[in-house]
Design a protein around this motif. Sequence first.
Motif, PDB file in Angstrom:
ATOM      1  N   THR A  52     -17.261   5.615 -16.443  1.00 16.52           N
ATOM      2  CA  THR A  52     -18.597   5.981 -16.000  1.00 16.52           C
ATOM      3  C   THR A  52     -19.569   4.879 -16.423  1.00 16.52           C
ATOM      4  OG1 THR A  52     -19.175   7.126 -18.051  1.00 16.52           O
ATOM      5  CG2 THR A  52     -18.040   8.427 -16.343  1.00 16.52           C
ATOM      6  N   PRO A  53     -20.739   4.794 -15.783  1.00 18.09           N
ATOM      7  CA  PRO A  53     -21.715   3.784 -16.210  1.00 18.09           C
ATOM      8  C   PRO A  53     -22.009   3.854 -17.703  1.00 18.09           C
ATOM      9  CG  PRO A  53     -22.391   4.700 -14.115  1.00 18.09           C
ATOM     10  CD  PRO A  53     -21.203   5.506 -14.563  1.00 18.09           C
ATOM     11  N   GLU A  54     -22.102   5.065 -18.232  1.00 22.49           N
ATOM     12  CA  GLU A  54     -22.406   5.236 -19.651  1.00 22.49           C
ATOM     13  C   GLU A  54     -21.264   4.730 -20.532  1.00 22.49           C
ATOM     14  OE1 GLU A  54     -24.857   7.749 -17.198  1.00 22.49           O
ATOM     15  OE2 GLU A  54     -22.671   7.595 -17.351  1.00 22.49           O
ATOM     16  N   GLU A  55     -20.025   4.877 -20.056  1.00 19.46           N
ATOM     17  CA  GLU A  55     -18.869   4.422 -20.821  1.00 19.46           C
ATOM     18  C   GLU A  55     -18.693   2.909 -20.750  1.00 19.46           C
ATOM     19  OE1 GLU A  55     -15.984   8.372 -20.196  1.00 19.46           O
ATOM     20  OE2 GLU A  55     -15.882   6.668 -18.806  1.00 19.46           O
ATOM     21  N   VAL A  56     -19.067   2.322 -19.629  1.00 18.72           N
ATOM     22  CA  VAL A  56     -18.766   0.915 -19.375  1.00 18.72           C
ATOM     23  C   VAL A  56     -19.877  -0.027 -19.805  1.00 18.72           C
ATOM     24  CG1 VAL A  56     -18.465  -0.768 -17.508  1.00 18.72           C
ATOM     25  CG2 VAL A  56     -17.134   1.357 -17.508  1.00 18.72           C
ATOM     26  N   MET A  57     -21.105   0.295 -19.441  1.00 14.30           N
ATOM     27  CA  MET A  57     -22.194  -0.664 -19.584  1.00 14.30           C
ATOM     28  C   MET A  57     -22.695  -0.741 -21.022  1.00 14.30           C
ATOM     29  SD  MET A  57     -22.307  -1.828 -16.597  1.00 14.30           S
ATOM     30  CE  MET A  57     -23.799  -2.792 -16.530  1.00 14.30           C
ATOM     31  N   SER A  58     -22.856  -1.974 -21.484  1.00 16.86           N
ATOM     32  CA  SER A  58     -23.400  -2.210 -22.816  1.00 16.86           C
ATOM     33  C   SER A  58     -24.004  -3.603 -22.846  1.00 16.86           C
ATOM     34  CB  SER A  58     -22.303  -2.102 -23.882  1.00 16.86           C
ATOM     35  OG  SER A  58     -21.376  -3.175 -23.747  1.00 16.86           O
ATOM     36  N   ALA A  59     -24.852  -3.849 -23.817  1.00 17.87           N
ATOM     37  CA  ALA A  59     -25.449  -5.175 -23.954  1.00 17.87           C
ATOM     38  C   ALA A  59     -24.360  -6.222 -24.211  1.00 17.87           C
ATOM     39  CB  ALA A  59     -26.472  -5.174 -25.092  1.00 17.87           C
ATOM     40  N   GLU A  60     -23.326  -5.838 -24.959  1.00 16.41           N
ATOM     41  CA  GLU A  60     -22.237  -6.766 -25.256  1.00 16.41           C
ATOM     42  C   GLU A  60     -21.472  -7.128 -23.985  1.00 16.41           C
ATOM     43  OE1 GLU A  60     -19.855  -9.264 -27.516  1.00 16.41           O
ATOM     44  OE2 GLU A  60     -21.777  -8.301 -27.970  1.00 16.41           O
ATOM     45  N   LEU A  61     -21.171  -6.141 -23.143  1.00 16.93           N
ATOM     46  CA  LEU A  61     -20.469  -6.426 -21.886  1.00 16.93           C
ATOM     47  C   LEU A  61     -21.301  -7.338 -20.995  1.00 16.93           C
ATOM     48  CD1 LEU A  61     -18.333  -4.212 -19.641  1.00 16.93           C
ATOM     49  CD2 LEU A  61     -20.372  -5.231 -18.622  1.00 16.93           C
ATOM     50  N   LEU A  62     -22.591  -7.099 -20.922  1.00 10.52           N
ATOM     51  CA  LEU A  62     -23.445  -7.925 -20.078  1.00 10.52           C
ATOM     52  C   LEU A  62     -23.492  -9.366 -20.572  1.00 10.52           C
ATOM     53  CD1 LEU A  62     -26.347  -5.397 -19.426  1.00 10.52           C
ATOM     54  CD2 LEU A  62     -24.634  -6.168 -17.791  1.00 10.52           C
ATOM     55  N   ARG A  63     -23.417  -9.559 -21.884  1.00 11.70           N
ATOM     56  CA  ARG A  63     -23.370 -10.914 -22.431  1.00 11.70           C
ATOM     57  C   ARG A  63     -22.041 -11.584 -22.123  1.00 11.70           C
ATOM     58  NH1 ARG A  63     -26.095  -8.694 -26.731  1.00 11.70           N
ATOM     59  NH2 ARG A  63     -24.150  -8.344 -27.865  1.00 11.70           N
ATOM     60  N   GLN A  64     -20.949 -10.866 -22.359  1.00  8.30           N
ATOM     61  CA  GLN A  64     -19.631 -11.469 -22.218  1.00  8.30           C
ATOM     62  C   GLN A  64     -19.237 -11.713 -20.760  1.00  8.30           C
ATOM     63  OE1 GLN A  64     -16.724  -9.190 -24.395  1.00  8.30           O
ATOM     64  NE2 GLN A  64     -17.574  -9.726 -26.395  1.00  8.30           N
ATOM     65  N   VAL A  65     -19.565 -10.772 -19.870  1.00  9.20           N
ATOM     66  CA  VAL A  65     -19.124 -10.860 -18.477  1.00  9.20           C
ATOM     67  C   VAL A  65     -20.145 -11.581 -17.601  1.00  9.20           C
ATOM     68  CG1 VAL A  65     -18.474  -9.534 -16.418  1.00  9.20           C
ATOM     69  CG2 VAL A  65     -17.680  -8.802 -18.689  1.00  9.20           C
ATOM     70  N   PHE A  66     -21.426 -11.242 -17.772  1.00  6.17           N
ATOM     71  CA  PHE A  66     -22.465 -11.786 -16.891  1.00  6.17           C
ATOM     72  C   PHE A  66     -23.259 -12.923 -17.530  1.00  6.17           C
ATOM     73  CE2 PHE A  66     -21.607  -7.550 -15.316  1.00  6.17           C
ATOM     74  CZ  PHE A  66     -21.589  -7.719 -13.942  1.00  6.17           C
ATOM     75  N   GLY A  67     -23.097 -13.102 -18.842  1.00  5.46           N
ATOM     76  CA  GLY A  67     -23.789 -14.183 -19.522  1.00  5.46           C
ATOM     77  C   GLY A  67     -25.288 -13.995 -19.631  1.00  5.46           C
ATOM     78  N   VAL A  68     -25.736 -12.737 -19.752  1.00  6.93           N
ATOM     79  CA  VAL A  68     -27.176 -12.462 -19.845  1.00  6.93           C
ATOM     80  C   VAL A  68     -27.466 -11.578 -21.052  1.00  6.93           C
ATOM     81  CG1 VAL A  68     -27.575 -12.680 -17.368  1.00  6.93           C
ATOM     82  CG2 VAL A  68     -27.013 -10.433 -18.323  1.00  6.93           C
ATOM     83  N   ASN A  69     -28.668 -11.714 -21.577  1.00  4.35           N
ATOM     84  CA  ASN A  69     -29.156 -10.804 -22.600  1.00  4.35           C
ATOM     85  C   ASN A  69     -29.887  -9.656 -21.923  1.00  4.35           C
ATOM     86  OD1 ASN A  69     -28.304 -12.194 -24.937  1.00  4.35           O
ATOM     87  ND2 ASN A  69     -30.002 -13.637 -24.712  1.00  4.35           N
ATOM     88  N   ALA A  70     -29.619  -8.447 -22.373  1.00  6.28           N
ATOM     89  CA  ALA A  70     -30.226  -7.282 -21.748  1.00  6.28           C
ATOM     90  C   ALA A  70     -30.278  -6.138 -22.737  1.00  6.28           C
ATOM     91  CB  ALA A  70     -29.432  -6.862 -20.513  1.00  6.28           C
ATOM     92  N   GLN A  71     -31.139  -5.200 -22.427  1.00  8.51           N
ATOM     93  CA  GLN A  71     -31.244  -3.981 -23.225  1.00  8.51           C
ATOM     94  C   GLN A  71     -31.043  -2.790 -22.300  1.00  8.51           C
ATOM     95  OE1 GLN A  71     -35.037  -3.182 -25.248  1.00  8.51           O
ATOM     96  NE2 GLN A  71     -33.858  -2.928 -27.125  1.00  8.51           N
ATOM     97  N   LEU A  72     -30.266  -1.821 -22.728  1.00 11.04           N
ATOM     98  CA  LEU A  72     -29.979  -0.645 -21.917  1.00 11.04           C
ATOM     99  C   LEU A  72     -30.592   0.590 -22.563  1.00 11.04           C
ATOM    100  CD1 LEU A  72     -27.347  -2.681 -21.765  1.00 11.04           C
ATOM    101  CD2 LEU A  72     -26.455  -0.846 -20.332  1.00 11.04           C
ATOM    102  N   ALA A  73     -31.110   1.464 -21.735  1.00 11.87           N
ATOM    103  CA  ALA A  73     -31.691   2.713 -22.217  1.00 11.87           C
ATOM    104  C   ALA A  73     -31.594   3.756 -21.113  1.00 11.87           C
ATOM    105  CB  ALA A  73     -33.147   2.510 -22.621  1.00 11.87           C
ATOM    106  N   VAL A  74     -31.606   5.017 -21.484  1.00  9.32           N
ATOM    107  CA  VAL A  74     -31.629   6.104 -20.505  1.00  9.32           C
ATOM    108  C   VAL A  74     -33.065   6.277 -20.031  1.00  9.32           C
ATOM    109  CG1 VAL A  74     -31.239   8.565 -20.118  1.00  9.32           C
ATOM    110  CG2 VAL A  74     -29.648   7.252 -21.541  1.00  9.32           C
ATOM    111  N   HIS A  75     -33.269   6.178 -18.725  1.00 14.66           N
ATOM    112  CA  HIS A  75     -34.616   6.284 -18.171  1.00 14.66           C
ATOM    113  C   HIS A  75     -35.125   7.713 -18.345  1.00 14.66           C
ATOM    114  CE1 HIS A  75     -37.935   6.206 -15.289  1.00 14.66           C
ATOM    115  NE2 HIS A  75     -37.888   4.888 -15.405  1.00 14.66           N
TER     116      HIS A  75
END
Length: 268
Positions: free
Chosen positions: A218-241
């Motif tokens: 699920t998106p909640e299980e998969v998505m994380s700031a670490e994954l976005l750095r390692q896979v997409f090469g970007v810094n990001a912050q995730l939060a529940v809207h």
Amino acid sequence: MKVEVQGLSYGVKGVPIIQGVDLRIQPGEFVGVIGPNGSGKSTLLKNIYRVLKPQAGWISLDGQQLSELTHKETAQRMAVVSQETSSAFDFTVRDIVLMGRHPHKRMFAADTREDDALVGEALERVGMETYARRSFSSLSGGEKQRVLIARALAQQSQFLIMDEPTNHLDIRYQLQMMDLVKTLRITALSALHDLNMACYFCDRLIVMNEGKVYASGTPEEVMSAELLRQVFGVNAQLAVHPVTRKLSITYFPESLQLHMTPKGALIS
């Protein structure tokens, strides 16, 4: 429709593009395929909708091997909205959408009232009903994409594959198209570029990286700031809207100096 992919591999001139891909999609599930450019998303989809032939592995629809189906039988079960929006001939919009009825008809069979009704309904659902007599080649990229989605709707298949379906669409129609697919309640697999859109609409995500499945869930299980750095090469912050109650991603440019706290939060 239940879709299974097992050990799927494909390469060109000995260079692997996708390797050992496994995935399962339950009936009515909307699954998004995400990953950076060159990760194998489109190649995976093209193997599933038979533009490319797998070099290893297999694909099944409701337990039946895809390789055992004729192309007409495949089209009765599977509709495709690809990135290609050009046409070698100058068809009208209505003609393009009417092509979605061909898998259900005998050769040279005349169009029926049901065909006409389904085409009209499909065009209305994508907001293109007033364009029926327009030349397909005269349309903008976004308009063409909406017509191709209408063709898939007219096809009435129980499995829909989309390769970047919101390309060329403005934000209004991006939301409209994704919401439409969600409300169809059919099995859907889509390569997506917009990660926020993927988190909002998809039941599960498949993360591709270097031709392999890097993560799934699920998106909640998969998505994380670490994954976005390692896979997409970007810094990001995730939060529940607070309104949608879905994951929301905020991206930061490299010029913004950020540091990771012990709890995983990003601070400037």
